[in-house]
Write a protein that holds these residues in place. Structure first.
Motif, PDB file in Angstrom:
ATOM      1  N   GLU A  44      -0.462  -1.792 -15.644  1.00  0.00           N
ATOM      2  CA  GLU A  44      -0.292  -1.070 -14.384  1.00  0.00           C
ATOM      3  C   GLU A  44       1.193  -0.927 -14.058  1.00  0.00           C
TER       4      GLU A  44
ATOM      5  N   GLU B  15      -3.333   3.663 -12.187  1.00  0.00           N
ATOM      6  CA  GLU B  15      -4.262   2.661 -11.700  1.00  0.00           C
ATOM      7  C   GLU B  15      -5.597   2.862 -12.381  1.00  0.00           C
ATOM      8  N   CYS B  63     -11.100   1.348  -4.431  1.00  0.00           N
ATOM      9  CA  CYS B  63      -9.693   1.423  -4.835  1.00  0.00           C
ATOM     10  C   CYS B  63      -8.813   0.461  -4.073  1.00  0.00           C
ATOM     11  N   SER B 105       1.703   3.322  -0.963  1.00  0.00           N
ATOM     12  CA  SER B 105       1.169   3.878  -2.208  1.00  0.00           C
ATOM     13  C   SER B 105       2.165   4.852  -2.853  1.00  0.00           C
ATOM     14  N   HIS B 109       4.202   4.550  -6.432  1.00  0.00           N
ATOM     15  CA  HIS B 109       4.138   5.577  -7.472  1.00  0.00           C
ATOM     16  C   HIS B 109       5.509   6.149  -7.792  1.00  0.00           C
ATOM     17  N   ARG B 350      -3.053  10.353  -2.952  1.00  0.00           N
ATOM     18  CA  ARG B 350      -3.086  11.179  -4.164  1.00  0.00           C
ATOM     19  C   ARG B 350      -3.960  12.411  -4.017  1.00  0.00           C
ATOM     20  N   CYS B 414      -5.681   8.090  -9.985  1.00  0.00           N
ATOM     21  CA  CYS B 414      -6.207   6.763  -9.764  1.00  0.00           C
ATOM     22  C   CYS B 414      -7.542   6.713 -10.474  1.00  0.00           C
ATOM     23  N   CYS B 417     -10.420   4.919  -8.826  1.00  0.00           N
ATOM     24  CA  CYS B 417     -11.077   5.808  -7.877  1.00  0.00           C
ATOM     25  C   CYS B 417     -12.013   6.750  -8.601  1.00  0.00           C
TER      26      CYS B 417
END
Lengths: 258, 430
Positions: A44, B15, B63, B105, B109, B350, B414, B417
């Motif tokens: 990750e 992720e 998530c 988040s 990223h 996202r 993701c 997700c």
């Protein structure tokens, strides 16, 4: 002179990624941790990987496929010390709700072509497959406890993660008992400490995301919850969330599943 | 005929678990498949027969990176089914916690997952060896976002304080003041982030996307507004199923979404910006202009700048909300269960996240449907690869593989997700 640092690996099985994200959420400690260990496998965070064996493996997620059941065996062989992080890895997670149902029906509800889906009928904890050296609870784990586990590993001591109930944490926090004070159903008396009694601090009953404490008396708690108005179905559901497959919670939910 | 296959067996810095396979014939990319092999977890199945009150905490577990988005889509869909509207300070607090998630988040990223591609590092930890101050800025900015979630939600991941109808406990005005001090510093770091990312080297590419996002009514959208597109779509969340469809492909445990009779579309920061740039705060608008974004950005590599602009906006918006906050009389409004159907789309960092529930008269869930942003973006991500990779086929394998990975990360997929990540396989013949 450069000293050899222990090699850390982070592995993912069926999960939401939240527990490994907790490592990146250690905003104040991350760079210090990265200085003490060699981050050898943590997809990750980085595409660079170093071959095993690994000194410390953190395992997130539960086993839900035949491929993953074989993969955890290989990871165990490559790991000197293996720690599971979070409810999925220590009890099967929320995806273990399938253990109480027919997984083929589940696949047909979600997918038009369930035949493309390869999955096991159950979601199981890592310890049901391999020897686990330490289990860290929580959905998600606490970053404070994660730093404690890594520090303890580096110092060669046992991590300090008290096995008592959330009730003790409420007393330490000075919270009014939500069950006694305003009749709010709460799983605190049977739930493993570690979160710091967050829910009661927000006027909410504990919902058991750290799983059962050592020697919980769930039948006794259920009797109290029933007096607060929870029916049999509600009692079944309250134990069937993020640690549904943990033994004490599973047995108690089955007692109310008639 | 020469055949070339490029594979990435396990994509890093996303992720979840996925892989990529690109096949080229005679120097032209024929197909690009994003393989998602994240094991399915069957949320829509086990939500059946749970109470409507349980959906926010259960769906959050889809998530760990955007649990607030799941909680927000769930509460709005339930409130839609139950015929209540949460307004005033409770609505403002929901925007505030969403600001926290965008900051946390997006910063993760921008700095830790995407920037290493532009600067030639394997990851942020390697980047920290040369750019310790920048990584420290990232961690501080991310922490500012997480502090909002921790205060309003009880903790950063899977917050516990969000409920259908409002919150369990609402903060006193004075509790929010320390956050404001953090956020003023965070706003400076966010502005520095926009300028930093604008200086990266971007491939000169464009795509003709149909952008889909909520269109906020005079405000940059989090949870409210109509679903709009750059080609004229303008619908309520209740009409989503009439206009969008999901299909299953064998190479993915994530479903693929399309606009009926039109095809792939794109949600996320580029889409939100294209449809709502005028509603950004003045500071965010100026920063976007200074960064050369224009009124619409069709180069997906530049999405990193748009994310940085949205972080700046989220800091500004959070400060506005804290400044104007009046403590609500009650933490939640009363709700009576009833039979009905409820629909909501909200803006996860996202992209758009759609929830639909059907409830029985006793408040139990009869049926649930969840369409995460990555399911919606997956066909467009594959189109990006098909469109761009032909020009890169002469690159050495490792450079080509990195470019393809970067192309995927442009959309912050993701995978956890969408399955509910990434092996890259490039087949170029020869």
């Amino acid at each position: 002179m450069d000293r050899a640092r222990p090699k850390l690996a982070v592995w993912k099985f069926a999960s939401c990624d939240g527990c490994q994200l907790s490592l990146l959420d250690c905003e104040d400690e991350l760079l210090a941790i990265a200085g003490e260990v060699e981050i050898a496998y943590f997809l990750e965070a980085t595409r660079a990987t170093v071959e095993g064996p690994y000194d410390l493996s953190l395992v997130e997620g539960s086993v839900t496929t035949a491929h993953d059941a074989a993969r955890i065996q290989d990871i165990r062989k490559q790991s000197r010390f293996l720690v599971t992080i979070g409810a999925c890895a220590t009890s099967g997670g929320v995806q273990a709700l399938r253990n109480f149902a027919d997984v083929r029906e589940y696949a047909a509800i979600v997918y038009a072509r369930p035949d493309y889906i390869q999955t096991l009928a159950t979601s199981t904890a890592i310890a049901e497959h391999v020897k686990v050296d330490f289990e860290l609870r929580g959905c998600p784990i606490s970053t404070r406890q994660l730093v404690e586990v890594i520090s303890a590993f580096l110092a060669g001591r046992k991590p300090q993660t008290p096995p008592h109930s959330v009730c003790v944490e409420c007393k330490i926090a000075g919270n009014l008992c939500v069950m006694v004070g305003h009749g709010t159903p709460c799983l605190g008396p049977v739930t493993h400490a570690g979160c710091g009694a967050i829910c009661p601090s927000y006027n909410r009953g504990c919902y058991g995301c750290y799983g059962p404490m050592e020697t919980p008396n769930a039948p006794s708690l259920s009797a109290w919850l029933s007096k607060l108005g929870m029916d049999e179905d509600a009692l079944k559901r309250v134990y069937r969330t993020f640690n549904a497959n943990a033994e004490a919670f599973r047995k108690e939910s089955e007692r109310h599943d008639r | 005929m020469t055949v070339k296959t490029i594979k990435v067996d396990q994509l890093a810095r996303v992720e979840g678990e996925g892989a990529l396979k690109v096949v080229a014939r005679d120097g032209v990319v024929q197909s690009a498949e994003l393989n998602i092999f994240e094991p399915p977890r069957f949320f829509e199945a086990f939500l059946r027969d749970r109470m409507y009150t349980e959906a926010p905490d259960l769906t959050a577990r889809i998530c760990g990176i955007c649990p607030v988005a799941y909680q927000m889509s769930a509460v709005h869909a339930m409130e839609n089914a139950l015929g209540v509207v949460v307004d005033g300070p409770l609505r403002a607090l929901r925007r505030l916690i969403y600001c926290g998630e965008w900051i946390e988040s997006h910063t993760l990223h921008v700095y830790m997952l995407h920037a290493p591609d532009f600067l030639g590092y394997e990851g942020a930890i390697e980047m920290a060896r040369d750019h310790a101050d920048i990584v420290r800025r990232a961690l501080n900015l991310k922490k500012a976002g997480n502090s909002i979630i921790a205060l309003l939600g009880g903790r950063e991941i899977h917050p516990i304080n969000v409920r259908v109808g409002g919150f369990y406990r609402t903060p006193r005005k004075r509790e929010l003041q320390p956050l404001a001090e953090d956020l003023k510093r965070a706003r400076d770091w966010a502005l520095a982030t926009v300028r930093w990312t604008a200086g990266f080297d971007f491939p000169d590419v464009e795509r003709d996307y149909e952008f889909v996002a909520l269109r906020g009514m005079g405000e940059y959208p989090f949870s409210q507004g109509r679903i709009a597109s750059s080609r004229g779509l303008d619908i309520s969340a209740a009409e989503y199923d009439e206009h969008f469809e999901e299909t299953q492909v064998e190479h993915s445990t994530a479903l693929h979404a399309h606009i009926k009779a039109r095809g792939p579309f794109l949600t996320g920061p580029l889409a939100r910006y294209a449809l709502n740039a005028a509603s950004l705060s003045p500071l965010a608008r100026e920063a976007a202009q200074e960064a050369g974004l224009g009124i619409v950005c069709v180069n997906p590599f530049r999405s990193i700048i748009v994310r940085a602009v949205e972080v700046l906006y989220a800091c500004d918006e959070a400060l506005r909300i804290i400044d104007e906050y009046e403590e609500p009389e009650r933490p939640a409004i009363d709700i009576e269960p009833r039979a009905g159907a409820g629909y909501a789309a909200t803006e996860a960092p996202r992209g758009m996240l759609y929830h639909r529930y059907r409830l029985n008269a006793d408040g139990k869930i009869a049926d649930a449907r969840i369409v995460p942003p990555t399911s919606q973006n997956q066909p467009s991500i594959e189109e990006d690869l098909k469109t761009f990779a032909t020009a890169w086929l002469d690159l050495p394998d490792d450079a080509l593989r990195r470019r393809c990975e970067q192309t995927i990360r442009n959309h912050d997929p993701c995978i956890s997700c969408a399955t509910h990540f990434l092996r890259l396989e490039i087949d170029r013949g020869g």
